[in-house]
Design a protein around this motif. Structure first.
Motif, PDB file in Angstrom:
ATOM      1  N   ARG A  60     132.269 -61.705  86.212  1.00 26.34           N
ATOM      2  CA  ARG A  60     131.222 -62.486  85.537  1.00 26.34           C
ATOM      3  C   ARG A  60     129.820 -62.103  86.014  1.00 26.34           C
ATOM      4  N   ARG A  62     128.728 -59.134  86.746  1.00 27.34           N
ATOM      5  CA  ARG A  62     128.289 -57.949  86.007  1.00 27.34           C
ATOM      6  C   ARG A  62     127.722 -58.336  84.635  1.00 27.34           C
ATOM      7  N   GLU A  63     128.440 -59.221  83.955  1.00 23.27           N
ATOM      8  CA  GLU A  63     127.983 -59.695  82.646  1.00 23.27           C
ATOM      9  C   GLU A  63     126.616 -60.372  82.754  1.00 23.27           C
ATOM     10  N   ASP A  67     123.127 -59.208  80.889  1.00 25.87           N
ATOM     11  CA  ASP A  67     122.411 -60.167  80.042  1.00 25.87           C
ATOM     12  C   ASP A  67     120.981 -60.379  80.523  1.00 25.87           C
ATOM     13  N   GLU A 277     126.833 -67.769  87.422  1.00 28.51           N
ATOM     14  CA  GLU A 277     128.081 -67.285  86.834  1.00 28.51           C
ATOM     15  C   GLU A 277     129.193 -67.202  87.871  1.00 28.51           C
TER      16      GLU A 277
END
Ligand SMILES: *Cc1c(COP(=O)(O)O)cnc(C)c1O
Length: 376
Positions: A60, A62-63, A67, A277
């Motif tokens: 999460r 990395r995402e 973003d 996250e």
């Protein structure tokens, strides 16, 4: 130059520097992988020196980073609103009780700058986290070190050392660099009848790794002990050391003062978004805990078989008595591509501190250690 004489290159600046700084030592960090590659011409390096997470961070993270990239030109939120909200929900505490900084390292400095007056004392374990000492010295405070009992913090001794000059007591639990921990009974005995002007910093950098049965929930003591400062970090089990982000849970009034001292943009935007996250992926933390517990059992079995004493650890590293010159062992291990922390740098000669890694790395490491120490 309007005033004073021009300092000569190299020396001569001493009289310009605060005396408190002259008493400080530079922090010696675990050797970076790239440095070892450069110096020894090696390509395959395993770092087991800085208690970093061998499993990395939750996917999460990395995402969140991808973003957030669109906001590269923006200042981060100096109030850390989203992160405080997420922590507040997870911990069932009010956002006003949470402080956020560039790693617990930064918060230790903030606490020192906020509370420590010249001539006041801090109490810490003789073998505990060195940043407590350096930041106290920076403020002109005196460092009182409590001798360890079998390389464990001796809370009764620490309490007995409290005087009317004592401002801060650092309880590092689990303790770095020994890995030892204490349980509920010891904490409660320590907190019982503590003088009002003494703050207790409970540094829980390794909280997520704890396995002892009588572990306590530090948050349970906040309402009855206003002077309790709980420190936690995303650097260890969350695998986010490069981001530099940590947090504390403290009395609201104290948080107000500490927040005046925290640098407004101490925590960058990526770190904030990634931390929010990361908190959502507690399954990852559970996996990290489990892998570490397995690795720890393996360490104990191997070290026992080699006849090497160790300190029982509640963290993600083990302090090992190598029964010989630790710096040589450190260098031999490094030549073979394994970086550990030599006791010489930790004021624990004859020992090495080794971060528990993946099972594959753990096995390779133990085979190498046998060979280096001729324990066969
Ligand atoms: C690693 C460590 C910290 C520092 O963590 P950061 O959040 O990376 O600054 C604090 N306390 C102890 C005991 C540690 O071992």
């Amino acid at each position: 130059m309007i005033r004073g004489k021009k300092p000569k290159r190299g020396e001569d600046m001493e009289h310009l520097v605060r005396n408190e700084v002259k008493g400080m030592k530079r922090y010696i960090a675990g050797k970076p992988v790239e440095e070892v590659k450069r110096e020894l011409g090696l390509t395959d390096i395993v770092k087991m020196a800085s208690n970093e997470n061998p499993l990395g961070a939750s996917p999460r993270v990395r995402e969140a980073l991808l973003d957030a990239y669109g906001d590269v030109s923006l200042y981060p939120d100096s109030g850390n609103f989203e992160l405080k909200k997420a922590l507040s929900e997870m911990l069932h505490r009010q956002p006003e009780e949470i402080i956020v900084g560039g790693g617990s390292d930064s918060l230790i400095k903030v606490i020192s700058c906020t509370l420590l007056k010249k001539g006041e004392e801090i109490i810490m374990g003789e073998h505990s986290f060195s940043r407590y000492e350096d930041n106290a010295l920076l403020m002109g405070a005196t460092v009182v070190k409590s001798p360890m009992k079998d390389l464990r913090l001796d809370l009764a001794d620490m309490k007995a050392r409290i005087t009317d000059k004592t401002k801060l007591v650092y309880l590092c639990n689990p303790n770095n660099p020994t890995g030892s921990s204490f349980g509920r009974e010891e904490l409660e005995e320590f907190l019982q009848g503590l003088p009002e002007g003494v703050f207790v910093v409970l540094d829980e950098a390794y909280l997520e790794y704890v396995t002892r049965r009588d572990a306590f929930h530090a948050l349970d003591y906040l309402d009855t002990h206003r002077n309790l400062i709980i420190l936690r970090t995303f650097s260890k089990a969350y695998g986010m050391a490069s981001f530099r982000i940590g947090y504390g849970i403290v009395d609201k009034e104290l948080a107000g003062y500490l927040n005046r001292v925290v640098d407004p943009f101490d925590v960058n935007l990526y770190a904030q978004r990634a931390a929010v996250e990361a908190l959502k992926d507690q399954a990852f933390i559970q996996r990290v805990h489990e892998e570490n517990r397995r690795g720890k059992e393996y360490f104990y079995a191997e070290l026992s078989a080699m006849g090497l004493p160790y300190v029982e650890s509640d963290a993600n590293f083990v302090l090992i008595d190598v029964k010989t010159e630790d710096f040589e062992v450190f260098q031999e291990l490094m030549k073979a591509g394994f970086i550990v922390r030599p006791g010489t740098y930790l004021n624990l000669p004859g020992h090495i501190r080794v971060t528990i890694s993946t099972m594959e790395n753990n096995r390779r490491f133990m085979a190498l250690l046998r060979q280096v120490l001729n324990r066969g």
